[in-house]
Design an enzyme around this catalytic site. Structure first.
Site, PDB file in Angstrom:
ATOM      1  N   HIS A 167      -6.479  -6.424  -1.109  1.00 23.70           N
ATOM      2  CA  HIS A 167      -5.399  -5.495  -0.769  1.00 23.70           C
ATOM      3  C   HIS A 167      -4.291  -6.197   0.004  1.00 23.70           C
ATOM      4  CE1 HIS A 167      -3.852  -1.449  -0.331  1.00 23.70           C
ATOM      5  NE2 HIS A 167      -3.775  -1.577   0.977  1.00 23.70           N
ATOM      6  N   SER A 198       0.819  -1.201   0.000  1.00 26.00           N
ATOM      7  CA  SER A 198       0.000   0.000   0.000  1.00 26.00           C
ATOM      8  C   SER A 198       0.855   1.255   0.000  1.00 26.00           C
ATOM      9  CB  SER A 198      -0.975  -0.045   1.175  1.00 26.00           C
ATOM     10  OG  SER A 198      -2.138   0.656   0.839  1.00 26.00           O
ATOM     11  N   ASP A 249      -8.426  -6.140  -5.245  1.00 28.92           N
ATOM     12  CA  ASP A 249      -8.301  -4.872  -4.526  1.00 28.92           C
ATOM     13  C   ASP A 249      -8.792  -3.728  -5.405  1.00 28.92           C
ATOM     14  OD1 ASP A 249      -7.525  -2.919  -2.684  1.00 28.92           O
ATOM     15  OD2 ASP A 249      -5.468  -2.853  -3.441  1.00 28.92           O
TER      16      ASP A 249
END
Length: 557
Positions: A534, A280, A472
């Site tokens: 994610h 991320s 994601d």
């Protein structure tokens, strides 16, 4: 309209969204009554209003066009800055005496070591400004917590004594062959989310169940590597400070110091290959941290590669792919209706123009409006549906814990007094994500800065893996594939034209099972992981350990 965090778990975007949008954080946001028990006098509501007043004065010097843009941005602010502070509050903490620790490594001692160089002249053994740093180390008893019994573990703090910063880390030795297996630093994102969420929700040796008990993880990444989990920047997780880090570059100095002192204390690990992995907002962190390490010619860090999972690295390219992913072009059914998809298409040109200006100036005055406008125009429509931003396949089931109840279990576990005591933590409470830090980074312009420009320099020296779970939304695989193909470097043409090939399991009873796609040229590799959101290691643990072990083994470089 209020500024509320549209958090990317381990990669949070501070977006302006409608007031009914739940603030994501739950147990992760200021867990416990003691979180802000010790607040300096200048951190009052009046103190927080001063930055806004100064900010408004600065606006007077801008052009009419710039002021108009900032007036638009200002409409997203709450009336009072005490509702949305630009600085993270210090955590209540109690520093343990030196006698508590098994080892203390003084940066000043490391800095004072001189050796004879190749030219016969005296030079420092390692580069960098380390005088202000100390590393405190405690050998943790695995049996006391029931986490990977029999595996050597260390916990402790990196102290920046000059700036009163204290970063917590937790080290797990490899289950397999620690004398030869590589060492990996794992970083969660946010900015402002604890890497201990990655430890207990994704790739660490244990997860935490509903009974708030550790459960053994067969697919832990320390199966064949020693792993360091670092809570950074300060005031994240068990880390604390009375000062703040508000941009990625500043955080990089701390990480270099941590690794240098850790490997000085443990030379048996320093000789192993070393890799940095994260997800991320680590798409920002890792290019900077790796560049910082490689900038030091005299170092004891044997950096061999970096891995970025579902990262945010090149906003200009990646923001173009929010509409396709939300509207059915990413391999899953559409989440948004045609009208919403069209509005995102309409907003994209202005968004990219603003990001382009940010890339040119790298000024917070330009980058902050780009972040807020683009997040409001391209993330908020998806958020308003209630769908999980980390997994397009389902609804956000627990908005108080970033859509995942497991995050609440982790917070409850890490707030147990016996756990805090066992690992030597010095804060009175653990929080999984600190959204004040998220805002700090946003309002310093860090969110949209072009850190992808550092990647070509990395590719000249080490391999780079970009992997993405394909379910994601927030850092989706379409955008990650696109930015890697758009990146300008000597191998761009060959890499961009390379076809995606099947990625299959090769070394267990599921040999031949398709787990994704991969393309590679030179030192650059991209992977799409099927069925991963994610957090790929949480959603697809077998696939995750498969590609991780093979990457460390050098299969694609």
């Amino acid at each position: 309209m209020r500024v509320l965090p549209a958090a990317m778990l381990v990669g949070a975007a501070t977006a302006a969204v409608p007031p009914f949008q739940q603030v994501l954080g739950g147990n992760g946001a200021k867990h416990g009554a003691d979180h802000a028990a010790e607040v300096p006098a200048d951190h009052s509501a009046d103190g927080f209003s001063k930055p806004l007043h100064a900010f408004q004065e600065e606006l007077k010097s801008l052009s009419d066009e710039a002021r108009k843009l900032w007036d638009e941005v200002a409409s997203f602010f709450p009336e009072s800055m005490d509702q949305n502070p630009l600085f993270s509050l210090p955590k209540k903490h109690n520093r343990r005496p030196d006698s508590h620790w098994d080892h203390i490594v003084r940066g000043s001692d490391v800095q004072s070591v001189w050796v004879t160089g190749e030219n016969g002249e005296k030079e420092r053994e390692v580069d960098g400004k380390l005088e202000a740093y100390d590393l405190r180390v405690k050998k943790t008893d695995p049996g006391s917590l029931g986490i990977d019994p029999g595996v050597k573990q260390y916990t402790g703090y990196l102290d920046d004594n000059e700036n009163d910063k204290h970063l917590f880390y937790w080290f797990f030795e490899s289950r397999n062959d620690p004398e030869n297996d590589p060492v990996v630093l794992w970083l969660n994102g946010g900015p402002g989310c604890s890497s201990l969420t990655g430890l207990f929700m994704e790739l660490g040796p244990s997860s935490i169940n509903k009974k708030i008990q550790p459960v053994y993880n067969d697919y832990a990444w320390n199966s064949n590597a020693s792993v360091i989990f670092l809570d950074q920047p300060v005031n994240v997780g068990y880390s604390y400070s009375n000062s703040a880090v508000s941009d990625t570059v500043a955080a990089g100095k701390d990480v270099y110091a941590l690794l240098t002192l850790f490997f000085k204390q443990f030379p048996e690990y320093a000789k192993q290959d070393f890799h940095i992995a994260g997800e991320s907002y680590a798409g920002h962190y890792i290019p900077v941290f790796a560049s910082e390490i490689l900038s030091h010619k005299k170092r004891n860090i044997n950096l061999q590669s970096v891995l970025i999972g579902n990262g945010l690295t090149d906003g200009y390219t990646q923001y173009e792919y929010y509409r396709p992913m939300a509207c059915g072009d990413g391999g899953y059914p559409a989440v948004l209706d045609e009208s919403s998809c069209q509005s995102m298409d309409n907003a994209l040109p202005r968004c990219q123009s603003m990001i382009e200006s940010c890339y040119s100036s790298e000024s917070a005055w330009v980058c902050v409006p780009a972040s807020i406008y683009c997040n409001n125009a391209l993330l908020a429509p998806y958020q308003r549906t209630g769908q999980n931003v980390y997994d397009v396949r389902g609804k956000c089931e627990d908005s108080s814990n970033l859509c995942y109840s497991a995050m609440g279990y982790v917070s409850d576990y890490l707030n147990k007094p016996e756990v805090i005591e066992a690992v030597g933590a010095e804060v009175n409470g653990y929080d999984s994500c600190n959204f004040d830090i998220n805002r700090n980074f946003l309002f310093h312009g860090d969110w949209m800065k072009p850190y992808h420009r550092l990647v070509p320099g990395l590719l000249e020296q080490i391999p780079v893996l970009i992997y993405a779970g394909d379910a994601d939304f927030i850092c989706n695989w379409l955008g990650n594939k696109a930015w890697t193909e758009a990146l300008e470097w000597p191998g761009q043409a060959e890499y961009a034209s390379a076809e995606l090939e099947d990625l299959v399991i090769v070394d267990n009873e599921h040999t031949g099972k398709k787990i994704g796609q991969v393309k590679s040229h030179g030192n650059f590799t991209f992977m799409r992981l099927y069925g991963g959101g994610h957090m790929v290691p949480m959603d697809q643990p077998e696939s995750s350990l498969e590609f991780f072990n093979r990457w460390l083994g050098g299969e694609w470089f």
